[in-house]
Design a protein around this motif. Sequence first.
Motif, PDB file in Angstrom:
ATOM      1  N   LYS A   1       0.801  -1.227   0.000  1.00 17.59           N
ATOM      2  CA  LYS A   1       0.000   0.000   0.000  1.00 17.59           C
ATOM      3  C   LYS A   1       0.835   1.278   0.000  1.00 17.59           C
ATOM      4  CE  LYS A   1      -4.159  -2.052   1.928  1.00 17.59           C
ATOM      5  NZ  LYS A   1      -5.161  -1.995   3.018  1.00 17.59           N
ATOM      6  N   VAL A   2       2.064   1.168  -0.521  1.00 16.78           N
ATOM      7  CA  VAL A   2       2.879   2.371  -0.684  1.00 16.78           C
ATOM      8  C   VAL A   2       2.557   2.981  -2.045  1.00 16.78           C
ATOM      9  CG1 VAL A   2       5.239   3.264  -0.905  1.00 16.78           C
ATOM     10  CG2 VAL A   2       4.732   1.465   0.774  1.00 16.78           C
ATOM     11  N   GLY A   3       2.251   4.284  -2.074  1.00 17.04           N
ATOM     12  CA  GLY A   3       1.969   4.953  -3.343  1.00 17.04           C
ATOM     13  C   GLY A   3       0.480   5.001  -3.647  1.00 17.04           C
ATOM     14  N   SER A   4       0.155   5.669  -4.754  1.00 18.72           N
ATOM     15  CA  SER A   4      -1.257   5.874  -5.095  1.00 18.72           C
ATOM     16  C   SER A   4      -1.866   4.605  -5.675  1.00 18.72           C
ATOM     17  CB  SER A   4      -1.376   7.005  -6.121  1.00 18.72           C
ATOM     18  OG  SER A   4      -0.889   6.561  -7.375  1.00 18.72           O
ATOM     19  N   ARG A   5      -3.190   4.572  -5.676  1.00 18.86           N
ATOM     20  CA  ARG A   5      -3.909   3.439  -6.265  1.00 18.86           C
ATOM     21  C   ARG A   5      -3.513   3.232  -7.724  1.00 18.86           C
ATOM     22  NH1 ARG A   5      -7.455   3.721  -2.181  1.00 18.86           N
ATOM     23  NH2 ARG A   5      -8.204   1.617  -1.734  1.00 18.86           N
ATOM     24  N   ASP A   6      -3.524   4.342  -8.478  1.00 21.45           N
ATOM     25  CA  ASP A   6      -3.254   4.246  -9.926  1.00 21.45           C
ATOM     26  C   ASP A   6      -1.864   3.679 -10.199  1.00 21.45           C
ATOM     27  OD1 ASP A   6      -5.713   5.202 -10.375  1.00 21.45           O
ATOM     28  OD2 ASP A   6      -5.089   7.253 -10.922  1.00 21.45           O
ATOM     29  N   VAL A   7      -0.885   4.173  -9.457  1.00 17.75           N
ATOM     30  CA  VAL A   7       0.489   3.683  -9.648  1.00 17.75           C
ATOM     31  C   VAL A   7       0.544   2.192  -9.324  1.00 17.75           C
ATOM     32  CG1 VAL A   7       2.836   3.767  -8.696  1.00 17.75           C
ATOM     33  CG2 VAL A   7       1.673   5.887  -9.326  1.00 17.75           C
ATOM     34  N   ASN A   8      -0.151   1.785  -8.262  1.00 17.37           N
ATOM     35  CA  ASN A   8      -0.120   0.377  -7.867  1.00 17.37           C
ATOM     36  C   ASN A   8      -0.838  -0.536  -8.864  1.00 17.37           C
ATOM     37  OD1 ASN A   8       1.549   0.282  -5.577  1.00 17.37           O
ATOM     38  ND2 ASN A   8      -0.060   1.274  -4.363  1.00 17.37           N
ATOM     39  N   VAL A   9      -1.882  -0.011  -9.488  1.00 17.20           N
ATOM     40  CA  VAL A   9      -2.551  -0.789 -10.540  1.00 17.20           C
ATOM     41  C   VAL A   9      -1.552  -1.076 -11.659  1.00 17.20           C
ATOM     42  CG1 VAL A   9      -4.282  -0.661 -12.396  1.00 17.20           C
ATOM     43  CG2 VAL A   9      -4.902  -0.029 -10.054  1.00 17.20           C
ATOM     44  N   ARG A  10      -0.789  -0.036 -12.012  1.00 15.09           N
ATOM     45  CA  ARG A  10       0.196  -0.201 -13.081  1.00 15.09           C
ATOM     46  C   ARG A  10       1.291  -1.191 -12.658  1.00 15.09           C
ATOM     47  NH1 ARG A  10       5.019   1.940 -13.645  1.00 15.09           N
ATOM     48  NH2 ARG A  10       4.697   3.642 -12.167  1.00 15.09           N
ATOM     49  N   ILE A  11       1.814  -1.027 -11.442  1.00 14.30           N
ATOM     50  CA  ILE A  11       2.899  -1.912 -10.982  1.00 14.30           C
ATOM     51  C   ILE A  11       2.416  -3.369 -10.921  1.00 14.30           C
ATOM     52  CG2 ILE A  11       4.453  -2.475  -9.055  1.00 14.30           C
ATOM     53  CD1 ILE A  11       4.485   0.520  -8.376  1.00 14.30           C
ATOM     54  N   SER A  12       1.192  -3.581 -10.417  1.00 16.36           N
ATOM     55  CA  SER A  12       0.700  -4.964 -10.300  1.00 16.36           C
ATOM     56  C   SER A  12       0.541  -5.593 -11.682  1.00 16.36           C
ATOM     57  CB  SER A  12      -0.606  -5.011  -9.518  1.00 16.36           C
ATOM     58  OG  SER A  12      -1.661  -4.432 -10.246  1.00 16.36           O
ATOM     59  N   ARG A  13       0.129  -4.761 -12.658  1.00 17.57           N
ATOM     60  CA  ARG A  13      -0.021  -5.272 -14.023  1.00 17.57           C
ATOM     61  C   ARG A  13       1.356  -5.638 -14.602  1.00 17.57           C
ATOM     62  NH1 ARG A  13      -3.042  -1.232 -16.313  1.00 17.57           N
ATOM     63  NH2 ARG A  13      -1.154  -0.200 -17.013  1.00 17.57           N
ATOM     64  N   GLU A  14       2.334  -4.760 -14.336  1.00 16.13           N
ATOM     65  CA  GLU A  14       3.693  -5.041 -14.837  1.00 16.13           C
ATOM     66  C   GLU A  14       4.269  -6.308 -14.203  1.00 16.13           C
ATOM     67  OE1 GLU A  14       4.806  -0.340 -15.699  1.00 16.13           O
ATOM     68  OE2 GLU A  14       5.743  -1.389 -13.994  1.00 16.13           O
ATOM     69  N   ARG A  15       3.979  -6.516 -12.929  1.00 15.88           N
ATOM     70  CA  ARG A  15       4.467  -7.730 -12.252  1.00 15.88           C
ATOM     71  C   ARG A  15       3.858  -8.979 -12.883  1.00 15.88           C
ATOM     72  NH1 ARG A  15       4.423  -5.208  -6.095  1.00 15.88           N
ATOM     73  NH2 ARG A  15       6.458  -4.196  -6.356  1.00 15.88           N
ATOM     74  N   ALA A  16       2.536  -8.947 -13.101  1.00 13.81           N
ATOM     75  CA  ALA A  16       1.869 -10.108 -13.698  1.00 13.81           C
ATOM     76  C   ALA A  16       2.412 -10.369 -15.102  1.00 13.81           C
ATOM     77  CB  ALA A  16       0.364  -9.882 -13.727  1.00 13.81           C
ATOM     78  N   ASN A  17       2.565  -9.282 -15.880  1.00 22.75           N
ATOM     79  CA  ASN A  17       3.077  -9.442 -17.250  1.00 22.75           C
ATOM     80  C   ASN A  17       4.506  -9.966 -17.265  1.00 22.75           C
ATOM     81  OD1 ASN A  17       0.691  -8.600 -18.399  1.00 22.75           O
ATOM     82  ND2 ASN A  17       1.322  -6.452 -18.549  1.00 22.75           N
ATOM     83  N   GLU A  18       5.297  -9.510 -16.299  1.00 25.20           N
ATOM     84  CA  GLU A  18       6.686  -9.959 -16.207  1.00 25.20           C
ATOM     85  C   GLU A  18       6.743 -11.474 -15.970  1.00 25.20           C
ATOM     86  OE1 GLU A  18       9.446  -8.639 -16.831  1.00 25.20           O
ATOM     87  OE2 GLU A  18      10.936  -9.929 -15.824  1.00 25.20           O
ATOM     88  N   VAL A  19       5.909 -11.954 -15.054  1.00 23.38           N
ATOM     89  CA  VAL A  19       5.908 -13.395 -14.763  1.00 23.38           C
ATOM     90  C   VAL A  19       5.409 -14.174 -15.986  1.00 23.38           C
ATOM     91  CG1 VAL A  19       4.871 -15.216 -13.340  1.00 23.38           C
ATOM     92  CG2 VAL A  19       5.717 -13.124 -12.266  1.00 23.38           C
TER      93      VAL A  19
ATOM     94  N   GLU B   1      -3.675 -17.164 -17.732  1.00 23.49           N
ATOM     95  CA  GLU B   1      -4.699 -16.136 -17.517  1.00 23.49           C
ATOM     96  C   GLU B   1      -4.076 -15.094 -16.617  1.00 23.49           C
ATOM     97  OE1 GLU B   1      -8.970 -18.479 -17.808  1.00 23.49           O
ATOM     98  OE2 GLU B   1      -8.115 -18.009 -15.849  1.00 23.49           O
ATOM     99  N   VAL B   2      -3.949 -13.876 -17.140  1.00 24.17           N
ATOM    100  CA  VAL B   2      -3.230 -12.842 -16.401  1.00 24.17           C
ATOM    101  C   VAL B   2      -4.216 -11.807 -15.856  1.00 24.17           C
ATOM    102  CG1 VAL B   2      -1.388 -11.124 -16.536  1.00 24.17           C
ATOM    103  CG2 VAL B   2      -1.246 -13.216 -17.904  1.00 24.17           C
ATOM    104  N   ALA B   3      -4.093 -11.510 -14.574  1.00 27.44           N
ATOM    105  CA  ALA B   3      -4.949 -10.496 -13.953  1.00 27.44           C
ATOM    106  C   ALA B   3      -4.116  -9.647 -13.009  1.00 27.44           C
ATOM    107  CB  ALA B   3      -6.080 -11.163 -13.178  1.00 27.44           C
ATOM    108  N   SER B   4      -4.588  -8.418 -12.715  1.00 29.57           N
ATOM    109  CA  SER B   4      -3.872  -7.580 -11.758  1.00 29.57           C
ATOM    110  C   SER B   4      -4.868  -6.864 -10.859  1.00 29.57           C
ATOM    111  CB  SER B   4      -2.987  -6.583 -12.503  1.00 29.57           C
ATOM    112  OG  SER B   4      -3.710  -5.983 -13.554  1.00 29.57           O
ATOM    113  N   HIS B   5      -4.456  -6.694  -9.621  1.00 29.17           N
ATOM    114  CA  HIS B   5      -5.394  -6.186  -8.615  1.00 29.17           C
ATOM    115  C   HIS B   5      -4.861  -5.007  -7.821  1.00 29.17           C
ATOM    116  CE1 HIS B   5      -7.967  -9.687  -9.272  1.00 29.17           C
ATOM    117  NE2 HIS B   5      -6.839 -10.369  -9.382  1.00 29.17           N
ATOM    118  N   GLY B   6      -3.751  -4.410  -8.264  1.00 28.89           N
ATOM    119  CA  GLY B   6      -3.222  -3.259  -7.549  1.00 28.89           C
ATOM    120  C   GLY B   6      -2.972  -3.569  -6.083  1.00 28.89           C
ATOM    121  N   MET B   7      -3.411  -2.645  -5.226  1.00 23.32           N
ATOM    122  CA  MET B   7      -3.197  -2.808  -3.778  1.00 23.32           C
ATOM    123  C   MET B   7      -4.460  -3.307  -3.075  1.00 23.32           C
ATOM    124  SD  MET B   7      -3.069   1.318  -3.101  1.00 23.32           S
ATOM    125  CE  MET B   7      -3.640   1.517  -1.415  1.00 23.32           C
TER     126      MET B   7
END
Lengths: 152, 203
Positions: free
Chosen positions: B140-158, B173-179
């Motif tokens: 939960k560090v940072g804004s919601r929007d930034v975390n949505v992006r980071i979670s998506r990048e993590r899923a895509n990276e894996v 099946e790739v999904a992202s949920h932010g914080m």
Amino acid sequence: MYHGLCFLLLLMVYNCSTVFAADSDAVGRVKTIKGSVYILRGGEQSAANIDMKIVRNDILLTGKQGSMGIVFNDNSTLSLGPDTKFQLASYEFNALEKKAGFVGQIRRGTMIYLSGLIARMNADATRFETPVAVAGVRGTKLAIKVEGGDNE
Amino acid sequence: MNNHVRCLLISLPILLFALCGCSSPRSKFVLLPSPDGHVGNVTVASKAGEIHLAKPFESIDLFYPDDRPSQPVIMTEAEFNSTFKDALEAQPTAPLTFLLYFEPGTSRLTPESAKTLPVIIDYIRKVHSSDISISGHTDKVGSRDVNVRISRERANEVAKLLTSMGVVAESLEVASHGMELPLINTPEGVPEPRNRRVELVVR
């Protein structure tokens, strides 16, 4: 111990939503098949195959030498032996909406069910109905055999 | 009365009863231990009453909807294995969940998690899985929007790492949920390494 439980609970909450975000219709998939196996959906009968999606109200039928195994979205598993007729009467699994439930009806044949995350969300939400009785399953593994049932 | 007719009159009800008996949907319920050894419990209820099964291989037979469930009996393992042989063999492998952790604010795996990738790949091959869900999360560090992006990048990276190691992209099946779905609940702004993760469920 407490932390372990918290972890499990949160893991569970998270998992459900993931699955639902990915696909809201399919509630499970066929993972093993032997002999003739059919799925009756909306009056249409089709041969089942590996990785086929299971939806609510599907009727699963196995032939005299048939058997099948299914993994559901909540990680519970179901396997059916030969000459079995099973209907998935109800399936709810959505952590964000706090919905969890599994109702199966076995009219004839054999089945083995291993509970998953639904049982952890709601211990009283899983049941199996046979022509003579109802089994409420609380977080465990159960086998049922129905002899001389529905011969349709 | 003719002997034959009398015989028929007597035997017909018996015959009918026997036939009904044959087609009565006898149901057997058996409680089993889970693979982890845990034994839960099962309540079996007919119109006439209910009974609890709480011990491994405890079983109950019911013949009619108005049968009152009596004392459960322990089924021998040998008897169980022969009665449920085919259903036992048809049991699918239970899904397995892997957790992969990331460096703060990035889609870079921690060195420990990077090391577990080959283990995951081996497992996917072993069970011939073509049904893998990947979902990205953040703390939960940072804004919601930034975390949505980071979670998506993590899923895509894996997803990228798995496909580069030979997993078919159609299996993922790739999904992202932010914080929004932390494993460990924290106030906003608090760093939590266990929430900076991708969850990988192999079915």
